[in-house]
Design a protein around this motif. Structure first.
Motif, short mmCIF file in Angstrom:
data_model
loop_
_atom_site.label_atom_id
_atom_site.label_comp_id
_atom_site.label_asym_id
_atom_site.label_seq_id
_atom_site.Cartn_x
_atom_site.Cartn_y
_atom_site.Cartn_z
N ARG A 46 0.79 -1.51 -0.03
CA ARG A 46 -0.12 0.01 0.07
C ARG A 46 0.78 1.33 0.03
N TYR A 47 1.71 1.42 -0.81
CA TYR A 47 2.60 2.54 -1.06
C TYR A 47 2.71 2.85 -2.61
N PRO A 48 2.64 4.08 -2.94
CA PRO A 48 2.44 5.25 -2.07
C PRO A 48 0.76 5.58 -1.61
N ALA A 49 0.86 5.62 -0.47
CA ALA A 49 -0.53 5.87 0.03
C ALA A 49 -1.00 7.25 0.22
N HIS A 50 -0.08 8.14 0.09
CA HIS A 50 -0.32 9.68 0.05
C HIS A 50 0.18 10.38 -1.07
N PRO A 51 -0.53 11.36 -1.62
CA PRO A 51 -0.06 12.19 -2.81
C PRO A 51 1.23 12.66 -2.61
N GLU A 52 1.83 12.90 -1.55
CA GLU A 52 3.13 13.44 -1.17
C GLU A 52 4.29 12.35 -1.43
N ASP A 53 3.70 11.29 -1.30
CA ASP A 53 4.62 10.05 -1.53
C ASP A 53 4.76 9.49 -3.04
N GLY A 54 3.93 10.14 -3.94
CA GLY A 54 4.10 9.65 -5.27
C GLY A 54 2.60 9.14 -5.67
N TYR A 65 14.29 12.51 -17.19
CA TYR A 65 13.01 12.33 -16.48
C TYR A 65 12.77 13.58 -15.98
N LEU A 66 11.14 13.54 -15.77
CA LEU A 66 10.66 14.87 -15.15
C LEU A 66 9.55 14.07 -14.24
N THR A 67 9.37 14.58 -12.92
CA THR A 67 8.38 14.00 -12.18
C THR A 67 7.47 15.26 -11.77
N PRO A 68 6.26 14.93 -11.43
CA PRO A 68 5.14 15.77 -11.01
C PRO A 68 5.91 16.41 -9.69
N ALA A 69 5.05 17.36 -9.09
CA ALA A 69 5.92 18.21 -7.87
C ALA A 69 5.49 17.40 -6.62
N LEU A 70 6.75 17.07 -6.10
CA LEU A 70 6.52 16.69 -4.45
C LEU A 70 6.96 17.67 -3.68
#
Length: 620
Positions: free
Chosen positions: A324-332, A473-478
């Motif tokens: 159950r990871y990531p479980a929070h938007p701030e974890d991805g 690579y480019l990731t959404p914001a954390l």
């Protein structure tokens, strides 16, 4: 005709006749129209005397069931239910089943809906059910029940499996409708993998099957069949039945990055007590970037290398879902990865992976005109993933640096302060630092410097949802920061960040994804921070995972109690869960989660052996 060991999978074509699935290719139902569950219980469970054998198991025992046709999974689920009901709480069940034409997930769900009594196990099967890709797929139906699905031809895949089997389910479409499976070569494989006390059961009473199994050593008998079937067959290898006990104990894992965290968790979940040693804490080297991408490199060529990339990708997705990871938007987020074509060669490679069926549509699909999407992948925070995995009551962490190793029973490590620790096994997950240990300078590792740039989010970039791969690579914001990276410098060894590397990262983004570069601020992109780390990569691009050779002059003898899990390069998030399970099963003496060709391709001894003979054909 030689059967290729690994080839693209053609899923089953099913004709639903009322509530019964019928295989179109074989014109045969998947289970009895009369009562599928009762038939499976009568033929396979009672035919192998499983309830009484489960009750007789010792604490910590391992029971292995092999099956020649997975179908709807009914036999495996029934066996798992009986095992959980009758076996000791510390025992473990391994189900190993081959399927040449696996059901699509929708057809499987429709079939399993027939049996509400199996709903909890069926839900786990559906949650972990793999895409129709060739090879071995390790699933978990329960913390004590593992299922390894072998997608492909039974005659080709059973030779790739090497753990003794205690009971066989000879299921598959009837010999008259599917004669290719019921061959002497298959019977020989069953005998090879059996031991005194191994049993088998099958719904068929065909003479060719009875005689073939008797010829390879099974004492065969007829018994009453189920329903309208007059007879079925049971068999046994004569001798006293004995079940090994899982080899749990105290294990030292050196390194607390992705390789170390996954290895420690896999061992802990098998009942081991694990101590993780790392002087710098959790994920403070290459595993410590703000974000990492869960992705793979698709290819139509089913070499061990490319199959590892594919199977480790699916395995990583199952691990992440299970934990159950990531479980929070701030974890991805695991919402797919967009891979943009960087040139015609890459475009051809990715399109061939799709058109040949080597990568099924459940994993890889076109995305517009100039990209593909890796379904199920995404981005996450590696350090938090490591912390999540290490949060287990059987795992302890010690801040200490290992300076030498000693094989044996027990194996030993010496710490920087002179203290010696002993354990049943030691697993090195120390990436490039492994070469600094005495006797390990021969490891063929490359240290590749990389710098990632952390860029301030903008109003436009905050809307980005998916990780994007191009040349970088480019990731959404954390935490309001995007990861833009990363440089790839094989011949640089300095650890300080440079403005020129940031400029290189942004120039690459501008070249491949100019619209996103502009949304991030264009010429006014704000770099808030940056981070330098060193990827550890082997010279053939595969990890080193398995027993450590005792010495370069004796590669065939593994050092007793010493293992390696290193060199995951830029694919650490993706590759480490499968490698962790391989190491854990080796240490605990349980069935391995991958085929022998792949095990050999990952073995650290391969580099020593390669110097003594011609390079294997499967090497890139």
């Amino acid at each position: 005709m030689t059967i290729p060991t690994f080839s693209p999978i053609q899923p089953a074509t099913v004709d639903w006749q009322e509530t019964t699935p019928v295989a179109v290719d074989f014109d045969d139902p998947y289970f009895s129209r009369q009562d599928g569950m009762a038939e499976s219980d009568h033929v396979f469970l009672q035919g192998n005397r499983l309830p009484e054998r489960f009750r007789a198991m010792a604490a910590g025992g391992i029971f292995v069931i092999g099956e020649t046709g997975f179908g709807t999974g009914l036999n495996c689920l029934l066996a798992a239910r009986d095992f959980l009901e009758h076996a000791p709480d510390s025992a473990r069940l391994h189900l190993v089943s081959v399927e040449k034409h696996p059901l699509r997930k929708a057809d499987l769900a429709r079939a399993l809906a027939h049996w509400p009594a199996l709903c909890s196990l069926a839900e786990r099967l559906l949650a972990e059910y793999p895409a129709p890709a060739p090879g071995f797929h390790r699933l978990q139906l329960h913390p004590r029940v593992q299922l390894t699905l072998l997608h492909g031809d039974a005659l080709a895949l059973w030779p790739q499996f090497h753990h003794p089997v205690d009971a066989w389910f000879l299921d598959g479409f009837a010999p008259a409708r599917n004669p290719d499976m019921w061959q002497p070569e298959l019977f020989a494989q069953l005998a090879r993998l059996s031991r005194p006390g191994t049993t088998l059961a099958t719904f068929t009473a065909a003479g060719v099957v009875r005689r073939g199994l008797a010829e390879v050593g099974f004492a065969m008998h007829k018994r009453d069949g189920f329903g309208h079937k007059r007879h079925m067959l049971v068999g046994k290898i004569e001798g006293q039945e004995a079940h090994p006990v899982s080899a749990t104990g105290h294990i030292l894992v050196v390194g607390a990055g992705l390789a170390g965290a996954t290895t420690a968790r896999a061992l802990a979940e098998r009942g081991c007590q694990v101590t993780v040693l790392d002087p710098d804490g959790i994920a403070n080297h290459a595993s410590g970037n703000l974000a990492g991408v869960v992705y793979s490199t698709p290819s139509a060529h089913l070499t061990p290398q490319n199959r590892f990339y594919q199977q480790s990708y699916g395995h990583a997705l199952r691990w992440l879902q299970r934990h159950r990871y990531p479980a929070h938007p701030e974890d991805g987020n695991l919402n797919g990865v967009i891979q943009h074509y960087v040139d015609e060669r890459q475009q051809d490679k990715l399109e061939q992976a799709m058109t040949t069926g080597a990568w099924p549509k459940e994993l890889l699909q076109p995305h517009g005109d100039n990209a593909v999407q890796l379904l199920g992948g995404g981005y996450l925070r590696p350090a938090r993933w490591c912390q999540h995995l290490l949060n287990h009551p059987a795992i302890s962490q010690v801040s200490a640096r290992v300076v030498s190793l000693q094989e044996g029973a027990p194996a030993r490590v010496t710490l920087e302060n002179g203290e010696t620790l002993s354990a049943d096994a030691v697993v090195l997950c120390t990436a490039g630092q492994s070469q600094s240990l005495p006797g390990l300078g021969w490891l063929p590792l490359k240290h590749i410097r990389g710098q990632v740039s952390y860029c301030q989010a903008t109003d436009a970039s905050r809307r980005w949802q998916q990780a994007q791969c191009h040349g970088g690579y480019l990731t959404p914001a954390l935490n309001e920061l995007h990861c833009v990276g990363a440089t790839f410098k094989l011949h640089e060894d300095h650890t300080h960040a440079t403005d020129s590397d940031d400029e290189e990262n942004l120039a690459q983004l501008r070249h491949h994804l100019p619209a996103l570069w502009q949304e991030l601020g264009g010429e006014h992109i704000q770099i808030v921070d940056r981070r330098v780390a060193f990827r550890c990569q082997s010279i053939d691009f595969l990890p080193l995972c398995g027993p450590l050779p005792v010495a370069t002059n004796n590669p065939h003898r593994p050092a007793q109690g010493l293992y390696l899990n290193v060199a995951h390069g830029s694919r650490g998030i993706t590759g480490t869960p499968l490698c962790a399970e391989l190491i854990a099963e080796m240490i605990c003496g349980q069935p391995l989660p991958m085929d022998q060709e792949m095990i050999d391709a990952l073995a650290p001894a391969r580099f020593i052996l390669r110097k003594r003979k011609k390079q294997p054909e499967w090497m890139p």
